[in-house]
Design a protein around this motif. Structure first.
Motif: not given
Length: 250
Positions: A136-151
């Protein structure tokens, strides 16, 4: 006893047989009213208590579970899709563990597989994709940097993106940088298996405009990858492919 049950993506017949049987015998059903079809409640026994969890906090949900569990009631916590994927059940299970309340998780059909089925496609196509990234895209619920959508998109495999269609432009920007090709096929499936299901297909170049034109802002899966093209066949049923149950024809 408490049962966390995956109700499936929308169509009431996509709940599992086990899930339906437990639901039919429940004394109390706490359901995610904003996402789960209320038609599921038609299968419950007469006198069952229904509680919509949409306006409730975690503490309020646990309080109700404890109350009815103390009365020896069979309680169903009815979640959308499969409760183990973005189901927010972990926080509930932690609290039930503290209280010593027994529970069971019954899986369901996820919206990402329902969306792929609606498109009449297969995520795992030989020589094209043998892996699926669920994210998922990071939003109000954060996503770990290592799981950024672009990566993640740099793997150029099949992707199923939850909870992100409201920011479709940002999703597309990251995917284009990751996949490195704005002609990568993409599909947006709104409310897969519901009566008002909508399917929008295109490429990373034009999908944002198509989605905005239709007005989809929530409750949609974004599927990305070359598996969406019909350009490969499975080896399993090839006459040249031998396995434990069949000799190759040549």
């Amino acid at each position: 006893m408490v049962y966390f049950i995956g109700a499936g993506p929308g169509d009431v017949d996509l709940i599992t047989v086990k899930g339906r049987k437990v639901l039919e015998g429940a004394d109390v059903v706490i359901y995610a009213g904003s996402l789960v079809s209320k038609e599921h409640l038609n299968f419950c026994k007469e006198g069952a208590i229904f509680i919509d969890s949409a306006p409730l906090t975690l503490d309020e949900i646990i309080e109700k579970i404890k109350k009815y569990n103390d009365d020896d009631k069979i309680i169903v916590r009815l979640h959308t899709g499969d409760p183990t994927i973005y189901g927010a059940i972990m926080e509930q299970m932690v609290e039930l563990d503290k209280l010593g309340i027994k529970y069971e998780v019954i899986p369901g059909v996820s919206s990402f597989t329902a969306s792929c089925a609606a498109l009449k496609r297969e995520f795992t196509v030989p020589e094209i994709s043998q892996s699926i990234i669920i994210t998922r895209l990071s939003g109000r619920t954060p996503v770990p940097e290592s799981e950024d959508l672009e990566l993640l998109a740099r793997h150029r495999t099949a992707m199923a993106i939850f909870l992100s269609v409201q920011n479709i432009e940002e999703v597309v920007e990251k995917l284009i940088r990751g996949y490195g090709d704005e002609n990568t096929p993409v599909a947006v499936v709104y409310k897969a298996t519901w009566r008002d299901e909508k399917i929008i297909t295109g490429t990373l170049k034009d999908i944002s405009d198509k989605v905005r034109e239709v007005g989809i802002k929530s409750t949609a899966q974004i599927l990305v990858g070359n598996f969406l093209n019909l350009s490969s066949k499975s080896l399993l049923y090839s006459k040249d492919f031998q396995h434990a149950f069949r000799e190759a024809k040549r």
